[in-house]
Scaffold this active site. Sequence first.
Site, PDB file in Angstrom:
ATOM      1  CE  LYS A  65      65.451  44.849 -99.632  1.00 51.41           C
ATOM      2  NZ  LYS A  65      66.339  44.773-100.778  1.00 51.41           N
ATOM      3  CG  ASP A 101      68.311  41.952-101.965  1.00 47.41           C
ATOM      4  OD1 ASP A 101      67.432  41.553-102.750  1.00 47.41           O
ATOM      5  OD2 ASP A 101      68.084  42.709-101.004  1.00 47.41           O
TER       6      ASP A 101
END
Length: 279
Positions: A65, A101
């Site tokens: 990420k 997220d």
Amino acid sequence: MPMGKRYAVFGTPISHSQSPRIHAAFARQTGIELDYVSIEAGHDDFAAKLAASGAQGANVTLPLKEDAFALCRETSERARRAGAVNTLIRDGDGWRGDNTDGLGLVRDLTERHGLDLRERRVLLLGAGGAARGVAPALLDAGISALFVVNRTPERADALADAMGEPGRVHARGWDALPALGEFDLLVNATSATRGGALPPLPMALAGLRSAAVDLSYGEAAVAFLAWARAAGCTHAMDGLGMLVEQAAESFLLWHGVRPETDPVYAALNGQGDALVTAD
Ligand code: ATR
């Protein structure tokens, strides 16, 4: 399948990922034709595999990420606050990055599980990429205090500093846990339980009013959720709901349509048949 319809999730390990099933179910539901595959990649070969994939959009999971964040030409504000990107959107010959997220977690907790996060005292275990992804959204949801506890206290300090709210966000080392009292919400964002080894947690952290969520799902979430139930938590949830919600937000960014998440969540959770319906 035309190149324009290709999407992928990148990470290591990736074979267990539910994302291809989730996006295939969303595609069936919305009538959008696409091909979504999982591609194993690490720090060294991610950029090359992403370029070679021909994807129009990609999800990015562990441990990539931050790598994804670094390769974007442009990033959303929520991605910058998290310092991490889980959704890549093709922009000419480059990429725009976003992070769904945190919103995914908050949606799962508030809309699916009916929790009110306002004025809640929250414990965030871990200070890596997963923790950074969700901390800003928890703050935006109106919690009163966020205690970031990490084995390496310097990383907890860095996460707390990055949030820029010293009155609401507090960093601690693991040894401070016994003195922290009871929390309304406990979030396990460590990768410890993926190896099956949960560091000892004092029972006094949770009570009958507490809820606990593990950002992992399936086997990796079992140990923390067992502890949470033993400690008296009324709600103990794994990260499957968050996974489906963050996927729906990525789908919206790519296709302009927000799919229904409940049938897909139910099917993954063994309560429905949305994913076994043939095309
Ligand atoms: P992720 O993207 O899953 O957050 P990461 O950035 O490698 O992955 O972070 C892993 C997190 O789990 C970190 O908070 C890590 O603590 P350290 O920063 O001290 O390494 C935490 N973690 C991993 N194994 C752990 C263990 N056995 N006990 C406690 N914390 C652990």
